[in-house]
Design a protein around this motif. Structure first.
Motif, PDB file in Angstrom:
ATOM      1  N   ALA A   1       0.895  -1.338  -0.110  1.00  0.00           N
ATOM      2  CA  ALA A   1      -0.215  -0.094   0.106  1.00  0.00           C
ATOM      3  C   ALA A   1       0.815   1.287  -0.114  1.00  0.00           C
ATOM      4  N   LEU A   2       1.713   1.431  -1.005  1.00  0.00           N
ATOM      5  CA  LEU A   2       2.822   2.407  -0.981  1.00  0.00           C
ATOM      6  C   LEU A   2       2.198   3.412  -2.356  1.00  0.00           C
ATOM      7  N   SER A   3       2.729   4.402  -2.215  1.00  0.00           N
ATOM      8  CA  SER A   3       2.349   5.646  -3.330  1.00  0.00           C
ATOM      9  C   SER A   3       3.536   6.409  -3.529  1.00  0.00           C
ATOM     10  N   GLU A   4       3.416   7.246  -4.614  1.00  0.00           N
ATOM     11  CA  GLU A   4       4.574   8.435  -4.911  1.00  0.00           C
ATOM     12  C   GLU A   4       5.825   7.763  -4.943  1.00  0.00           C
TER      13      GLU A   4
ATOM     14  N   GLY B   1       0.497   3.915   3.728  1.00  0.00           N
ATOM     15  CA  GLY B   1      -0.669   4.121   3.698  1.00  0.00           C
ATOM     16  C   GLY B   1      -1.184   5.296   4.821  1.00  0.00           C
ATOM     17  N   GLN B   2      -0.124   5.282   5.653  1.00  0.00           N
ATOM     18  CA  GLN B   2      -0.593   6.354   6.638  1.00  0.00           C
ATOM     19  C   GLN B   2      -0.023   7.764   6.339  1.00  0.00           C
ATOM     20  N   GLY B   3       0.600   8.048   5.152  1.00  0.00           N
ATOM     21  CA  GLY B   3       1.277   9.293   4.631  1.00  0.00           C
ATOM     22  C   GLY B   3       2.645   9.395   5.263  1.00  0.00           C
ATOM     23  N   VAL B   4       3.205   8.329   5.370  1.00  0.00           N
ATOM     24  CA  VAL B   4       4.655   8.611   6.280  1.00  0.00           C
ATOM     25  C   VAL B   4       5.467   8.135   5.215  1.00  0.00           C
ATOM     26  N   ASN B   5       6.649   8.943   5.009  1.00  0.00           N
ATOM     27  CA  ASN B   5       7.717   8.411   4.027  1.00  0.00           C
ATOM     28  C   ASN B   5       8.499   7.381   4.570  1.00  0.00           C
TER      29      ASN B   5
END
Length: 97
Positions: free
Chosen positions: A12-15, A33-37
């Motif tokens: 569930a990774l992005s960017e 998924g929690q918006g953490v790098n």
């Protein structure tokens, strides 16, 4: 071996942003998924042979004196992202303590 896209979906990774390419791997800064790098180290065939045990060592350290391993796949390590200068820069400037 799994692709970047496969790990992005599975964990569930992005960017994904390629931040380094080495003899053994491609290294991406990603967002979980929690918006953490985090850092996704995608190993090539040489990397799987040479660096897979490194993931086991990082798991054993569990963040004590080393970056924390968040997940390990057949050809990938998901690592915590640490802000700041690269270790090479610190060492070259005599600040590697």
């Amino acid at each position: 071996m799994k692709s970047l896209e496969a790990y992005m979906t599975e964990w569930a990774l992005s960017e994904p942003e390629l931040i380094a390419e080495t003899f053994t791997s491609q290294i991406y800064r990603v967002t979980n998924g929690q918006g953490v790098n985090a850092v996704l180290k995608l190993l090539n065939e040489t990397g799987v042979e040479d660096e897979s045990v490194g993931g086991d060592f990082l798991a054993w350290c569990d963040g004590d004196g080393a970056v924390r391993l968040l997940a390990k796949g057949e050809n990938a390590h998901l690592l915590e992202y640490l802000e700041g200068p690269e270790l090479k820069e610190l060492a070259v400037n005599g600040r590697d303590e």
